[in-house]
Design a protein around this motif. Structure first.
Motif, PDB file in Angstrom:
ATOM      1  N   PRO A   1       0.915  -1.196  -0.031  1.00  0.00           N
ATOM      2  CA  PRO A   1       0.028   0.045  -0.032  1.00  0.00           C
ATOM      3  C   PRO A   1       0.832   1.264  -0.060  1.00  0.00           C
ATOM      4  CG  PRO A   1      -0.925  -1.467   1.456  1.00  0.00           C
ATOM      5  CD  PRO A   1       0.400  -2.186   1.032  1.00  0.00           C
ATOM      6  N   GLU A   2       1.886   1.038   0.039  1.00  0.00           N
ATOM      7  CA  GLU A   2       3.068   2.607   0.309  1.00  0.00           C
ATOM      8  C   GLU A   2       3.247   2.974  -1.028  1.00  0.00           C
ATOM      9  OE1 GLU A   2       4.042   4.751   3.335  1.00  0.00           O
ATOM     10  OE2 GLU A   2       4.155   2.535   3.891  1.00  0.00           O
ATOM     11  N   THR A   3       2.839   1.952  -1.973  1.00  0.00           N
ATOM     12  CA  THR A   3       2.811   2.459  -3.610  1.00  0.00           C
ATOM     13  C   THR A   3       2.254   3.803  -3.675  1.00  0.00           C
ATOM     14  OG1 THR A   3       3.031   0.059  -4.096  1.00  0.00           O
ATOM     15  CG2 THR A   3       2.585   1.700  -5.910  1.00  0.00           C
ATOM     16  N   LEU A   4       2.770   4.640  -4.450  1.00  0.00           N
ATOM     17  CA  LEU A   4       2.173   6.079  -4.345  1.00  0.00           C
ATOM     18  C   LEU A   4       0.966   5.664  -5.682  1.00  0.00           C
ATOM     19  CD1 LEU A   4       5.381   8.360  -4.673  1.00  0.00           C
ATOM     20  CD2 LEU A   4       3.362   8.290  -3.247  1.00  0.00           C
TER      21      LEU A   4
END
Ligand code: SF4
Lengths: 555, 162
Positions: free
Chosen positions: A278-281
């Motif tokens: 989820p840290e994917t922009l």
């Protein structure tokens, strides 16, 4: 410029409360010196030679007039009426009282400022190009990416106790003004064949005791993966960086020990686990942040008319034409120009600025440059969006306030760390050397004849003055309790960054102006046409300089 | 009995940490945290019922990896509070290996690290001697907003409902 959301504001205010508590626990004896140390450092607070020093964060160098006025207020109330622009675009107060620091932080929070992670073994303030958004050769504005990184790195739960400090710089232009080759992570914004934005990722650059030029570990990282990939790098470093010896603790040592190839493999292996987490922009988040960095309301101006009247003014006023030539840069919008306010007049510590100057600059920014100001790693301030038709008026006011010295990019626009006058780590003073050099070479025609030339001074091998990448680098050394200065030649910053080479035995402080003069003479005698100092130096090598400088010492 | 913070309560600490080097066999009638290395080397022959392990900061959590959930308690040692490797170890155990037992921070851990530790998956905290635990509990909530995803919530701020 970025404006805090409610969440951003809450985080900063909670930080102030936390630090207030830590300070009072320390003063009450509940926190030991040893324990308070990293806590205060992560809030920019050093205990220095004479007093505490507070380093205030200026994320990627961006300021506005409101912040400048607040800073003016703070240095007047809590300090001795001046502050210092650092080589990492931050601002330092030299004389705050420990007890008052929580209050200073509370005041800073009122204008969305803080001192978070400006020191200590954590991810430091993200730095960038001082001409971001206005440079003609820009691929993409680096500031939204810097802000995204600022948020990601702020109070990152895993990375608050790294082996050593960790610095990230982002460049959005082909010509690098952010020194990405000498950062723990350097990010170069690039476009791939399909026109998509991504990052070339460099690691393991750095100055200090062991200067190293960074290595590329990934040619193209699609923007979506910026945070997860950086998380992988810092995680590998956090786990395997040297913690036993602080001089071997920077990531550059690990990268060198493993080789960049092996380091890259480890990062890729770690990244494989967290890629697409989820840290994917998201497009949406990038859009949200970018919306804060839209163009100001530029007027559509006729460049030719503006240029014509400028050249008239320049013809009439020699001093103005000098300033125009040295202290302004082309802007990508017709009719506009970038102005650098020089904080390097002779007799003032490089990068120092007083409370009333801060206010004067705030006024100028309001009047001429959409209220924005940038701090540069060369320790100057920039008004980025000035109409050419306003330049003459601006120059007159800047002159009165004392920051129109037309020396940007010349020998006397030197970079200089606070050195032994303030810094407890120093081996030698650096400010008096800077001043002696500025006094000796105060003839503008001579300076202009020398042309672009960088002279960088550090008071010890921590290299805050970036002496390794100065065309002329000066390093303070201690020999049996006495202060000496080693000279290095041939360094340069930027895209083709190179490290300087040591000239030879060091000199006493009084000798320095003479030695510099000899070096300059060797250049003047050897240069071909309008060859720059650095090019002559690289072409002829150190020997001619050595011969001239050490001639007398050897018979 | 010494005290420890578990979740947000101060309770008696019933577990004993067995040092890396010890003589003879581990005592049987105690709640023990064995050194990970000892467990790895002796797991076949060990005859202890429930037990936990502790992992030092220079050891790799990968060595226990998938087996983590065999233990009701895993402790991560912080030889010094400035040794930040344990934060990564915590996250890896929780996020990569799905560990769902108790994860405790032992060694030199200070109150000011509680919030970070909690976010890295720790739920038990043995704070350094002399800490006012009652006061320290407050530090579990130093911040009400965070930017990054973490062991509690993998979503960073920009993906959370706001
Ligand atoms: S280079 Fe050395 S003397 Fe200068 S500011 Fe940095 S630590 Fe201090």
């Amino acid at each position: 410029m970025y404006q805090y959301t409610e969440n951003d504001q809450k985080i900063i205010e909670e930080r102030v409360a936390q630090f207030r508590g830590q300070t009072s626990r320390y003063l009450a004896g509940e926190l030991t010196d040893e324990e308070f140390l990293p806590l205060r450092l992560q809030n920019g607070l050093y205990i220095q030679r004479l007093a505490p020093m507070l380093r205030i964060a200026v994320p990627y160098g961006l300021l506005n007039s409101t912040r400048l006025r607040k800073l003016a207020d703070i240095v007047r109330t809590y300090d001795k009426g001046y502050c210092h622009i650092t080589t990492r675009q931050n601002i330092q107060l030299n004389w705050p009282q420990l007890e008052e620091v929580p209050e200073i932080l509370a005041q800073l929070a009122e204008v969305q400022m803080h001192a978070v992670q400006t020191s200590g073994n954590c991810i430091r303030n993200i730095t960038s190009d001082q001409f971001a958004g206005v440079a003609a050769d820009e691929i993409e504005d680096p500031r939204p990416w810097c802000e995204i990184l600022r948020q990601w790195s702020t109070f990152h739960p895993e990375f608050a106790f790294l082996p050593r400090k960790f610095k990230i710089a982002v460049s959005g232009t082909e010509g690098d003004r952010a020194a990405i080759l000498v950062h723990d992570i350097g990010l170069q914004i690039v476009r791939n064949a399909a026109g998509e934005i991504g990052f070339q990722v460099l690691v393991g650059g750095g100055l200090g005791r062991t200067p190293v030029i960074g290595s590329v570990i990934r040619e193209f990282l699609p923007w979506q993966h910026l945070l997860t990939y950086l998380e992988a790098i810092v995680r590998v470093y956090n786990r395997y960086g040297n913690r036993a010896n602080k001089y071997k603790a920077r990531i550059k040592i690990l990268v060198r020990a493993w080789t960049p190839e092996v380091f890259a493999e480890k990062v890729e292996a770690e990244w494989a686990h967290i890629k697409d987490s989820p840290e994917t922009l998201t497009e949406e988040e990038v859009k949200r942040v970018k919306a804060y960095f839209t163009e100001p309301a530029y007027e559509s101006l006729d460049d030719a008319t503006a240029e014509a009247s400028l050249s008239n003014q320049a013809q009439e006023h020699k001093a103005f034409s000098r300033w125009l030539e040295r202290n302004t840069h082309p802007h990508r919008i017709p009719g506009y120009q970038i102005v650098t306010l020089s904080l390097k007049p002779t007799g003032v510590a490089p990068g120092d600025v007083t409370d009333s100057q801060l206010e004067a600059i705030a006024d100028l920014a309001d009047q001429y440059s959409f209220s924005e100001i940038r701090a540069t790693h060369n320790q100057n301030l920039v008004l980025a969006d000035v109409k050419k038709s306003d330049l003459f008026a601006l120059w007159q006011k800047a002159k009165v306030a004392g920051f129109a010295t037309p020396n940007i990019g010349t020998l006397t626009d030197l970079i200089c760390c606070p050195g032994g006058d303030f810094c407890s780590l120093a081996n030698a003073k650096s400010i008096p050397v800077a001043e002696a050099i500025q006094r000796r070479f105060d003839d503008l025609d001579y300076l202009y004849d020398l042309g672009d030339l960088t002279l960088n001074i550090s008071g010890c091998m921590n290299a805050c003055g970036h002496h390794h990448v100065g065309n002329i680098g000066v390093l303070g050394v201690d020999k049996k309790g006495e202060e000496f200065y080693q000279i290095q030649l041939g360094g340069r910053a930027g895209t083709d960054a190179e490290l300087a080479n040591v000239l030879g035995p060091s000199f006493g402080r009084e000798e320095m102006p003479d030695v510099i003069e000899k070096i300059l003479n060797v250049y003047l005698q050897n240069r071909r046409g309008d060859e720059l100092f650095i090019d002559t130096c690289r072409r002829i090598g150190l020997d001619p300089f050595k011969e001239s400088v050490y001639a007398k010492n050897h018979h | 009995m010494p005290k420890i913070i578990i979740k947000d309560k101060i309770v008696d600490d019933k577990w004993e940490v067995l040092p890396k080097v010890f003589l003879g066999e581990p005592p049987v009638n105690k709640l023990l945290l064995l050194p990970m290395k000892y467990w790895l080397e002796h797991s076949e022959t060990l005859r202890l019922p429930v037990l936990g392990i502790w992992i030092d900061s220079d050891e790799e959590v990968e060595d226990i990896g998938e087996k983590a959930n065999m233990f009701p308690v895993i402790a991560i040692n912080f030889p010094s509070f400035t040794d930040g490797r344990g934060f990564t170890a915590g996250r890896l155990l929780r996020e990569r290996y799905g560990y769902n037992g108790q994860l405790r921070a032992i060694g030199h851990v200070i109150r000011d690290q509680l919030f970070y530790l909690k976010r890295c998956g720790f739920d038990a905290f043995q704070l350094r001697e002399g800490t006012d635990l009652e006061e320290a509990l407050k530090s579990l909530n130093d911040f009400s907003v965070t930017y990054q995803g973490d062991a509690d919530d993998p979503n960073p701020l920009f993906r959370r409902d706001q």
